[in-house]
Design a protein around this motif. Structure first.
Motif, PDB file in Angstrom:
ATOM      1  N   ALA A  40     -20.635 -58.980   5.758  1.00  0.00           N
ATOM      2  CA  ALA A  40     -20.465 -56.985   5.479  1.00  0.00           C
ATOM      3  C   ALA A  40     -19.705 -56.248   4.586  1.00  0.00           C
ATOM      4  CB  ALA A  40     -20.291 -56.865   7.045  1.00  0.00           C
ATOM      5  N   GLU A  41     -18.642 -57.194   5.143  1.00  0.00           N
ATOM      6  CA  GLU A  41     -16.971 -57.096   3.867  1.00  0.00           C
ATOM      7  C   GLU A  41     -17.391 -57.478   2.476  1.00  0.00           C
ATOM      8  OE1 GLU A  41     -14.699 -54.936   4.482  1.00  0.00           O
ATOM      9  OE2 GLU A  41     -15.919 -54.324   6.207  1.00  0.00           O
ATOM     10  N   LEU A  42     -17.741 -59.067   2.563  1.00  0.00           N
ATOM     11  CA  LEU A  42     -18.241 -59.169   0.774  1.00  0.00           C
ATOM     12  C   LEU A  42     -19.435 -57.672  -0.280  1.00  0.00           C
ATOM     13  CD1 LEU A  42     -18.502 -62.659  -0.595  1.00  0.00           C
ATOM     14  CD2 LEU A  42     -20.269 -61.257  -1.031  1.00  0.00           C
ATOM     15  N   VAL A  43     -20.719 -57.732   1.038  1.00  0.00           N
ATOM     16  CA  VAL A  43     -21.868 -57.096   0.265  1.00  0.00           C
ATOM     17  C   VAL A  43     -21.327 -55.338   0.597  1.00  0.00           C
ATOM     18  CG1 VAL A  43     -24.238 -57.182   0.819  1.00  0.00           C
ATOM     19  CG2 VAL A  43     -23.307 -58.568   1.189  1.00  0.00           C
ATOM     20  N   GLY A  44     -20.776 -55.016   1.515  1.00  0.00           N
ATOM     21  CA  GLY A  44     -20.553 -53.420   1.274  1.00  0.00           C
ATOM     22  C   GLY A  44     -19.955 -53.476  -0.033  1.00  0.00           C
ATOM     23  N   THR A  45     -18.911 -54.399  -0.842  1.00  0.00           N
ATOM     24  CA  THR A  45     -17.485 -54.170  -1.534  1.00  0.00           C
ATOM     25  C   THR A  45     -18.188 -54.062  -2.374  1.00  0.00           C
ATOM     26  OG1 THR A  45     -15.695 -55.094  -0.169  1.00  0.00           O
ATOM     27  CG2 THR A  45     -15.435 -54.467  -2.162  1.00  0.00           C
ATOM     28  N   MET A  46     -19.091 -55.185  -2.501  1.00  0.00           N
ATOM     29  CA  MET A  46     -19.920 -55.771  -3.621  1.00  0.00           C
ATOM     30  C   MET A  46     -20.437 -54.308  -4.536  1.00  0.00           C
ATOM     31  SD  MET A  46     -22.653 -58.048  -4.449  1.00  0.00           S
ATOM     32  CE  MET A  46     -24.267 -57.904  -3.808  1.00  0.00           C
ATOM     33  N   PHE A  47     -21.611 -53.780  -3.516  1.00  0.00           N
ATOM     34  CA  PHE A  47     -22.523 -53.101  -4.319  1.00  0.00           C
ATOM     35  C   PHE A  47     -21.799 -51.479  -4.356  1.00  0.00           C
ATOM     36  CE2 PHE A  47     -26.040 -55.541  -2.440  1.00  0.00           C
ATOM     37  CZ  PHE A  47     -26.742 -55.226  -3.492  1.00  0.00           C
ATOM     38  N   PHE A  48     -20.273 -51.728  -3.816  1.00  0.00           N
ATOM     39  CA  PHE A  48     -19.527 -50.016  -4.206  1.00  0.00           C
ATOM     40  C   PHE A  48     -18.725 -50.488  -5.244  1.00  0.00           C
ATOM     41  CE2 PHE A  48     -14.909 -49.255  -4.522  1.00  0.00           C
ATOM     42  CZ  PHE A  48     -15.150 -47.329  -4.641  1.00  0.00           C
ATOM     43  N   VAL A  49     -18.194 -51.750  -5.953  1.00  0.00           N
ATOM     44  CA  VAL A  49     -17.540 -51.888  -6.941  1.00  0.00           C
ATOM     45  C   VAL A  49     -18.917 -51.548  -8.161  1.00  0.00           C
ATOM     46  CG1 VAL A  49     -16.341 -53.771  -8.854  1.00  0.00           C
ATOM     47  CG2 VAL A  49     -16.063 -53.117  -6.307  1.00  0.00           C
ATOM     48  N   PHE A  50     -20.041 -52.578  -7.894  1.00  0.00           N
ATOM     49  CA  PHE A  50     -21.228 -52.399  -8.489  1.00  0.00           C
ATOM     50  C   PHE A  50     -21.871 -50.618  -8.842  1.00  0.00           C
ATOM     51  CE2 PHE A  50     -26.006 -52.068  -8.627  1.00  0.00           C
ATOM     52  CZ  PHE A  50     -25.740 -52.200  -9.861  1.00  0.00           C
ATOM     53  N   ILE A  51     -21.887 -50.017  -7.916  1.00  0.00           N
ATOM     54  CA  ILE A  51     -22.431 -48.871  -7.964  1.00  0.00           C
ATOM     55  C   ILE A  51     -21.092 -48.181  -8.924  1.00  0.00           C
ATOM     56  CG2 ILE A  51     -22.421 -46.243  -7.269  1.00  0.00           C
ATOM     57  CD1 ILE A  51     -25.000 -48.172  -7.479  1.00  0.00           C
ATOM     58  N   GLY A  52     -19.839 -47.928  -8.844  1.00  0.00           N
ATOM     59  CA  GLY A  52     -18.754 -47.675  -9.337  1.00  0.00           C
ATOM     60  C   GLY A  52     -18.959 -47.412 -11.181  1.00  0.00           C
ATOM     61  N   LEU A 123     -18.195 -60.129  -7.676  1.00  0.00           N
ATOM     62  CA  LEU A 123     -19.421 -59.991  -7.428  1.00  0.00           C
ATOM     63  C   LEU A 123     -20.368 -59.198  -8.188  1.00  0.00           C
ATOM     64  CD1 LEU A 123     -20.335 -62.291  -4.367  1.00  0.00           C
ATOM     65  CD2 LEU A 123     -20.258 -62.842  -7.332  1.00  0.00           C
ATOM     66  N   GLY A 124     -19.791 -57.572  -7.735  1.00  0.00           N
ATOM     67  CA  GLY A 124     -20.517 -55.706  -8.075  1.00  0.00           C
ATOM     68  C   GLY A 124     -19.977 -56.076  -9.560  1.00  0.00           C
ATOM     69  N   ALA A 125     -18.748 -56.599 -10.103  1.00  0.00           N
ATOM     70  CA  ALA A 125     -18.456 -55.828 -10.860  1.00  0.00           C
ATOM     71  C   ALA A 125     -19.577 -56.878 -11.942  1.00  0.00           C
ATOM     72  CB  ALA A 125     -16.867 -56.623 -11.639  1.00  0.00           C
ATOM     73  N   SER A 126     -19.828 -58.571 -12.098  1.00  0.00           N
ATOM     74  CA  SER A 126     -20.456 -59.104 -12.797  1.00  0.00           C
ATOM     75  C   SER A 126     -21.904 -58.615 -12.332  1.00  0.00           C
ATOM     76  CB  SER A 126     -20.507 -60.465 -12.235  1.00  0.00           C
ATOM     77  OG  SER A 126     -19.498 -61.518 -12.089  1.00  0.00           O
ATOM     78  N   MET A 127     -22.793 -57.930 -11.871  1.00  0.00           N
ATOM     79  CA  MET A 127     -23.914 -57.180 -11.473  1.00  0.00           C
ATOM     80  C   MET A 127     -23.958 -56.500 -12.292  1.00  0.00           C
ATOM     81  SD  MET A 127     -24.337 -56.996  -7.445  1.00  0.00           S
ATOM     82  CE  MET A 127     -25.424 -56.185  -7.698  1.00  0.00           C
ATOM     83  N   SER A 128     -22.628 -55.481 -12.558  1.00  0.00           N
ATOM     84  CA  SER A 128     -23.317 -54.041 -13.779  1.00  0.00           C
ATOM     85  C   SER A 128     -22.818 -54.602 -14.993  1.00  0.00           C
ATOM     86  CB  SER A 128     -21.406 -53.455 -13.366  1.00  0.00           C
ATOM     87  OG  SER A 128     -19.705 -54.091 -13.725  1.00  0.00           O
ATOM     88  N   LYS A 129     -22.662 -55.922 -15.357  1.00  0.00           N
ATOM     89  CA  LYS A 129     -22.065 -56.593 -17.061  1.00  0.00           C
ATOM     90  C   LYS A 129     -24.058 -56.599 -16.586  1.00  0.00           C
ATOM     91  CE  LYS A 129     -20.418 -59.731 -20.138  1.00  0.00           C
ATOM     92  NZ  LYS A 129     -19.042 -60.452 -20.265  1.00  0.00           N
ATOM     93  N   LEU A 130     -24.268 -57.320 -16.164  1.00  0.00           N
ATOM     94  CA  LEU A 130     -25.846 -57.489 -16.027  1.00  0.00           C
ATOM     95  C   LEU A 130     -26.843 -56.450 -15.660  1.00  0.00           C
ATOM     96  CD1 LEU A 130     -26.601 -60.315 -13.171  1.00  0.00           C
ATOM     97  CD2 LEU A 130     -26.006 -60.901 -15.726  1.00  0.00           C
TER      98      LEU A 130
END
Length: 278
Positions: A40-52, A123-130
């Motif tokens: 949950a911490e990994l997924v939550g942080t991932m989506f927060f960083v991605f959206i941010g 992971l979130g930052a990587s998603m934003s690049k994609l």
């Protein structure tokens, strides 16, 4: 016939209640106790960083700081509300450290949480690049914190990261950890605090307040100029908030200073029992 039906319904409802009661007292297994909260911490942080990051990369100039402020704050509010019962919804290393120091979690969960948050940020930052265009990504430098360009800005930015992280961490501690002031409004309160911090300090430091949010974009863009500010400032601010709650602002269970002495008489025992229930 009607009475028989009612009796059967009563028996059925009591059986359901008994089953649910028995199920509720079962101790959590390893997955629920350790793996699921970390996920949950990994997924939550991932989506927060991605959206941010996307909100910064695709920011419309006419909106100024408003777009990133609203996106970061609303993302925090939604994710905290969704995952609070799974992991506590930290998504931020200073939050985890401060919550542990105030008695809100066990020591053996601290390092797994920190690792999960850092990995989630990458992971979130990587998603934003994609997701974003190469042109917009390069123009925004991957949403890395690039606002610090000279030594003249350094102390103001460092203090800003410390003070603003202290504020939002104090909201988390008083709203979720401290029993006397705890409230179900925590997701809304934390989200609003993030919004006002970004609106107030975005042009000073970029308002990171979260090392996991800073690390992912820094790795992907190889931008390390003054990167340490976004670790030292938030972590120091989180520790100051923990000290304020632990020493002065917390209730009797959390606070370690200025506690009233316990009497050995019956009134003292009654006050101790009342304190423990609070």
């Amino acid at each position: 016939m009607t009475e028989d039906k009612l009796e059967l319904e009563d028996v059925g409802s009591s059986l359901v209640a008994s089953d649910s009661k028995n199920a509720s007292v079962k101790p959590p297994n390893l997955f629920e106790r350790l793996i699921q909260p970390c996920l949950a911490e990994l997924v939550g942080t991932m989506f927060f960083v991605f959206i941010g990051c996307v909100s910064v990369i695709e920011n419309v100039e006419a909106t100024g700081r408003l777009q990133p402020a609203l996106v970061h704050g609303l993302a925090v509010a939604v994710l905290v509300a969704c995952m609070a019962e799974i992991s506590g919804s930290h998504f931020n290393p200073p939050f985890t450290m401060a919550i542990y120091l105030c008695g809100g979690m066990k020591l053996n969960m601290v390092v797994p949480y920190l690792i999960s948050q850092v990995v989630g940020g990458i992971l979130g930052a990587s998603m934003s690049k994609l997701m974003t265009s190469t042109e917009n990504y390069a123009k925004a430098q991957g949403a890395a914190f690039t606002i610090l360009q000279s030594e003249d800005q350094l102390m103001g930015a460092l203090f800003g990261e410390m003070a603003m992280t202290c504020l939002v961490t104090m909201v988390v501690l008083l709203g979720a950890v401290n029993a006397k002031s705890s409230t179900p409004m925590v997701p809304f309160m934390v989200g609003c605090t993030v919004i006002i911090n970004v609106l107030a300090g975005g042009d000073v430091s970029g308002t990171c307040l979260n090392p996991a949010r800073a690390l992912g974009p820094a790795i992907l863009t190889n931008h390390w100029v003054y990167h340490w500010v976004y670790w030292v400032g938030p972590i120091t601010g989180g520790m100051v908030a923990a000290a304020l709650v632990r020493l002065l602002l917390g209730d009797r269970k959390t606070r370690i200073l200025m506690k009233p002495p316990h009497s050995s008489g019956p009134h003292g025992k009654a006050s101790l029992a009342a304190e423990q229930t609070n």
